[in-house]
Design a protein around this motif. Sequence first.
Motif, PDB file in Angstrom:
ATOM      1  N   LEU A 190      -4.795   2.697 -13.753  1.00 14.29           N
ATOM      2  CA  LEU A 190      -4.551   1.942 -14.978  1.00 14.29           C
ATOM      3  C   LEU A 190      -3.068   1.763 -15.264  1.00 14.29           C
ATOM      4  CD1 LEU A 190      -5.671   0.519 -17.456  1.00 14.29           C
ATOM      5  CD2 LEU A 190      -5.768   2.739 -18.625  1.00 14.29           C
ATOM      6  N   PHE A 191      -2.292   2.830 -15.199  1.00 14.99           N
ATOM      7  CA  PHE A 191      -0.883   2.752 -15.585  1.00 14.99           C
ATOM      8  C   PHE A 191       0.056   2.733 -14.379  1.00 14.99           C
ATOM      9  CE2 PHE A 191      -3.013   4.762 -19.228  1.00 14.99           C
ATOM     10  CZ  PHE A 191      -2.702   3.821 -20.203  1.00 14.99           C
ATOM     11  N   ALA A 192      -0.483   2.653 -13.205  1.00 17.73           N
ATOM     12  CA  ALA A 192       0.350   2.612 -12.001  1.00 17.73           C
ATOM     13  C   ALA A 192       0.923   1.206 -11.815  1.00 17.73           C
ATOM     14  CB  ALA A 192      -0.469   2.997 -10.777  1.00 17.73           C
ATOM     15  N   PRO A 193       2.126   1.085 -11.261  1.00 20.45           N
ATOM     16  CA  PRO A 193       2.675  -0.250 -10.980  1.00 20.45           C
ATOM     17  C   PRO A 193       1.833  -0.940  -9.915  1.00 20.45           C
ATOM     18  CG  PRO A 193       4.030   1.441  -9.956  1.00 20.45           C
ATOM     19  CD  PRO A 193       3.040   2.161 -10.830  1.00 20.45           C
ATOM     20  N   PRO A 194       1.676  -2.233 -10.034  1.00 21.41           N
ATOM     21  CA  PRO A 194       0.857  -2.931  -9.024  1.00 21.41           C
ATOM     22  C   PRO A 194       1.534  -2.900  -7.659  1.00 21.41           C
ATOM     23  CG  PRO A 194       1.971  -4.504 -10.455  1.00 21.41           C
ATOM     24  CD  PRO A 194       2.213  -3.153 -11.045  1.00 21.41           C
ATOM     25  N   PRO A 195       0.803  -2.610  -6.617  1.00 22.65           N
ATOM     26  CA  PRO A 195       1.405  -2.629  -5.276  1.00 22.65           C
ATOM     27  C   PRO A 195       1.757  -4.056  -4.860  1.00 22.65           C
ATOM     28  CG  PRO A 195      -0.960  -2.297  -5.122  1.00 22.65           C
ATOM     29  CD  PRO A 195      -0.623  -2.256  -6.583  1.00 22.65           C
ATOM     30  N   LEU A 196       2.716  -4.159  -3.953  1.00 22.61           N
ATOM     31  CA  LEU A 196       3.178  -5.469  -3.469  1.00 22.61           C
ATOM     32  C   LEU A 196       2.891  -5.613  -1.987  1.00 22.61           C
ATOM     33  CD1 LEU A 196       6.705  -5.671  -5.172  1.00 22.61           C
ATOM     34  CD2 LEU A 196       4.579  -6.703  -5.973  1.00 22.61           C
ATOM     35  N   VAL A 197       2.533  -6.825  -1.590  1.00 21.71           N
ATOM     36  CA  VAL A 197       2.451  -7.148  -0.179  1.00 21.71           C
ATOM     37  C   VAL A 197       3.552  -8.163   0.102  1.00 21.71           C
ATOM     38  CG1 VAL A 197       0.690  -8.911  -0.612  1.00 21.71           C
ATOM     39  CG2 VAL A 197       1.024  -8.014   1.695  1.00 21.71           C
ATOM     40  N   HIS A 198       4.388  -7.871   1.082  1.00 18.63           N
ATOM     41  CA  HIS A 198       5.543  -8.721   1.387  1.00 18.63           C
ATOM     42  C   HIS A 198       5.165  -9.691   2.510  1.00 18.63           C
ATOM     43  CE1 HIS A 198       8.385  -6.456  -1.126  1.00 18.63           C
ATOM     44  NE2 HIS A 198       7.648  -5.397  -0.789  1.00 18.63           N
ATOM     45  N   ALA A 199       4.949 -10.953   2.129  1.00 20.52           N
ATOM     46  CA  ALA A 199       4.568 -11.966   3.112  1.00 20.52           C
ATOM     47  C   ALA A 199       5.766 -12.470   3.900  1.00 20.52           C
ATOM     48  CB  ALA A 199       3.879 -13.133   2.412  1.00 20.52           C
ATOM     49  N   LEU A 200       6.929 -12.540   3.258  1.00 22.83           N
ATOM     50  CA  LEU A 200       8.164 -12.979   3.921  1.00 22.83           C
ATOM     51  C   LEU A 200       9.279 -12.019   3.570  1.00 22.83           C
ATOM     52  CD1 LEU A 200       8.028 -16.848   3.270  1.00 22.83           C
ATOM     53  CD2 LEU A 200       7.462 -15.657   5.401  1.00 22.83           C
ATOM     54  N   ASN A 201      10.104 -11.690   4.568  1.00 20.01           N
ATOM     55  CA  ASN A 201      11.176 -10.713   4.363  1.00 20.01           C
ATOM     56  C   ASN A 201      12.485 -11.243   4.952  1.00 20.01           C
ATOM     57  OD1 ASN A 201       9.838  -8.036   3.343  1.00 20.01           O
ATOM     58  ND2 ASN A 201       8.489  -8.797   4.960  1.00 20.01           N
ATOM     59  N   GLY A 202      13.251 -11.966   4.137  1.00 25.63           N
ATOM     60  CA  GLY A 202      14.571 -12.399   4.562  1.00 25.63           C
ATOM     61  C   GLY A 202      14.576 -13.451   5.654  1.00 25.63           C
ATOM     62  N   VAL A 203      13.736 -14.461   5.524  1.00 23.44           N
ATOM     63  CA  VAL A 203      13.659 -15.523   6.534  1.00 23.44           C
ATOM     64  C   VAL A 203      14.791 -16.519   6.315  1.00 23.44           C
ATOM     65  CG1 VAL A 203      12.291 -17.461   7.387  1.00 23.44           C
ATOM     66  CG2 VAL A 203      11.181 -15.284   6.842  1.00 23.44           C
ATOM     67  N   GLY A 220      -1.564 -14.373   9.717  1.00 29.98           N
ATOM     68  CA  GLY A 220      -1.085 -13.320   8.835  1.00 29.98           C
ATOM     69  C   GLY A 220       0.386 -13.001   8.990  1.00 29.98           C
ATOM     70  N   SER A 221       1.096 -13.736   9.856  1.00 35.14           N
ATOM     71  CA  SER A 221       2.524 -13.447  10.055  1.00 35.14           C
ATOM     72  C   SER A 221       3.405 -14.060   8.968  1.00 35.14           C
ATOM     73  CB  SER A 221       2.979 -13.958  11.425  1.00 35.14           C
ATOM     74  OG  SER A 221       2.791 -15.356  11.527  1.00 35.14           O
ATOM     75  N   GLY A 222       2.847 -14.972   8.151  1.00 34.55           N
ATOM     76  CA  GLY A 222       3.619 -15.580   7.066  1.00 34.55           C
ATOM     77  C   GLY A 222       3.939 -17.052   7.290  1.00 34.55           C
ATOM     78  N   LYS A 223       3.373 -17.674   8.326  1.00 34.40           N
ATOM     79  CA  LYS A 223       3.711 -19.058   8.651  1.00 34.40           C
ATOM     80  C   LYS A 223       3.334 -20.025   7.524  1.00 34.40           C
ATOM     81  CE  LYS A 223       1.274 -19.564  12.392  1.00 34.40           C
ATOM     82  NZ  LYS A 223       0.447 -18.349  12.256  1.00 34.40           N
ATOM     83  N   SER A 224       2.103 -19.947   7.058  1.00 31.87           N
ATOM     84  CA  SER A 224       1.664 -20.891   6.024  1.00 31.87           C
ATOM     85  C   SER A 224       2.360 -20.623   4.694  1.00 31.87           C
ATOM     86  CB  SER A 224       0.141 -20.820   5.857  1.00 31.87           C
ATOM     87  OG  SER A 224      -0.500 -21.302   7.029  1.00 31.87           O
ATOM     88  N   THR A 225       2.653 -19.367   4.392  1.00 36.51           N
ATOM     89  CA  THR A 225       3.416 -19.058   3.180  1.00 36.51           C
ATOM     90  C   THR A 225       4.791 -19.708   3.248  1.00 36.51           C
ATOM     91  OG1 THR A 225       2.264 -16.961   2.885  1.00 36.51           O
ATOM     92  CG2 THR A 225       4.398 -17.195   1.791  1.00 36.51           C
ATOM     93  N   LEU A 226       5.415 -19.636   4.418  1.00 39.68           N
ATOM     94  CA  LEU A 226       6.720 -20.259   4.598  1.00 39.68           C
ATOM     95  C   LEU A 226       6.624 -21.771   4.411  1.00 39.68           C
ATOM     96  CD1 LEU A 226       9.695 -20.103   5.419  1.00 39.68           C
ATOM     97  CD2 LEU A 226       8.956 -20.172   7.809  1.00 39.68           C
ATOM     98  N   ALA A 227       5.580 -22.398   4.963  1.00 42.91           N
ATOM     99  CA  ALA A 227       5.413 -23.842   4.811  1.00 42.91           C
ATOM    100  C   ALA A 227       5.261 -24.217   3.343  1.00 42.91           C
ATOM    101  CB  ALA A 227       4.204 -24.318   5.609  1.00 42.91           C
ATOM    102  N   GLN A 399       5.288 -10.305  10.926  1.00 45.23           N
ATOM    103  CA  GLN A 399       5.257  -9.538   9.685  1.00 45.23           C
ATOM    104  C   GLN A 399       6.319 -10.024   8.702  1.00 45.23           C
ATOM    105  OE1 GLN A 399       5.392  -5.345  10.644  1.00 45.23           O
ATOM    106  NE2 GLN A 399       3.253  -5.346  11.335  1.00 45.23           N
ATOM    107  N   GLY A 400       6.419 -11.341   8.578  1.00 44.61           N
ATOM    108  CA  GLY A 400       7.307 -11.928   7.586  1.00 44.61           C
ATOM    109  C   GLY A 400       8.767 -11.998   7.977  1.00 44.61           C
ATOM    110  N   ARG A 401       9.105 -11.662   9.226  1.00 43.01           N
ATOM    111  CA  ARG A 401      10.495 -11.703   9.687  1.00 43.01           C
ATOM    112  C   ARG A 401      10.592 -12.533  10.961  1.00 43.01           C
ATOM    113  NH1 ARG A 401      13.512  -7.575   7.257  1.00 43.01           N
ATOM    114  NH2 ARG A 401      12.251  -5.961   6.238  1.00 43.01           N
TER     115      ARG A 401
END
Length: 439
Positions: A190-203, A220-227, A399-401
């Motif tokens: 309930l009071f924990a910070p939401p976890p993050l998933v890093h789709a892109l890392n310094g592209v 899942g490597s981040g290609k479509s997120t980048l597009a 993995q986003g890099r």
Amino acid sequence: MALACGPDLLIADEPTTALDATVQRQILRLIQELVAERGMALVLISHDLGVIAQNVDRMLVMYGGSVVESGPTAEVFASMGHPYTRGLFAARPHLGRPLVPGQRLPTIAGTVPELADLPAGCPFAGRCPWTQPRCHTERPDATRLAHGQHEVRCLRPEAIAAGAPRHDRHAPLLDVRDVHRAYRLPRERLFAPPPLVHALNGVSFEIVAGRSLGIVGESGSGKSTLARIVMALDAPTAGSVRLLGQDLHALAPEALRAARRDFQMVFQDPYGSLDPRQTISRIVAEPLQAQGQTSRAEQRERAAETLAQVGLRPGDGDKYPHEFSGGQRQRIAIARALVTRPRLIVADEPVSALDVSVQAQVLNLLQDLRERLGLSYLLISHDLAVVQHLCDEVAVLYQGRIVERGAPAALFSDAQHPYTRALVDAVPEALPAHRAAMV
């Protein structure tokens, strides 16, 4: 007929276009003799720079309904200060110029804009190899060069007349810098910070005009997120995406809508990306309608022209998506991306849903359009062979890099990163003798 009324001005509109060289020379000599004999002024309209150079004292170069360069003929030819003038001169075959067998003449990228749909800045900015960001927003005034009466409507005429290097050595068409994208996941407590998933890392990467970059990686490597981030359909957590010097994610909504004419997208699924309830003409014209700068009649005309560019009949505009094959639907999707006459097309797996023979047709079409229109591509694909065929450079995303980057042939033949080697080794060869061991 033209001389019957004894005019003071003779206007000759392409008087020798369809004539052979000897007859052309006779007609031009006759015109000059008549002008001198009768004391007339002459306005000579021609697309032939040789005719202009040999027969007039002053010249005007027009583009997009405006004079972009003018002055004494000898001065203009001696120091061409507008990129359009230089492009015209370079594209003209010159008798006696040595040519390498198979060498192609230089062309001016893109097409002439509609007079009713001129851009806000310089009308030639979308085709100019010396374009700078301000060229797209500032309308250039006439600038007189240092010598004589030579005037040019350009923001940097002296540099261009002096043979300055083209912009592609300095200002990229697309500049992606240190882009990050993180998504919040549901809280585990309930009071924990939401976890993050890093789709892109310094592209980071850039694409210069007329060049193409392929992004490869597994699902899942981040290609479509980048597009999506490059297309400004999603916002980065950090970093910037600049097209023609403008940070797309810092633009106001109206400015971003106007900027979209310079970059468009071809989606992966030719079946799901077309509205089945709309005619092809309306689908292709949709980006023009979103821009709101052309009438319905002009939109239909532009849609028909663009369908012809991708190898479809103008009459196909009255049909619906279900009446076409998969390859034809992808041609329609490409036409929709081309209709605004963009500089950059982002293609997300554009041929992955097509069979091999249709895939080859679409790849050849993309190659032809790039050469004919001066397009740049950001190609997202998991197919290394497709990327090698279409792109000048490839970046491997893991993995986003970006873990490796280089020319496709060199990178795939001598991959340095283990992930790149794994991708190359996983590609099945259509040669039974080369059957690879399963890993």
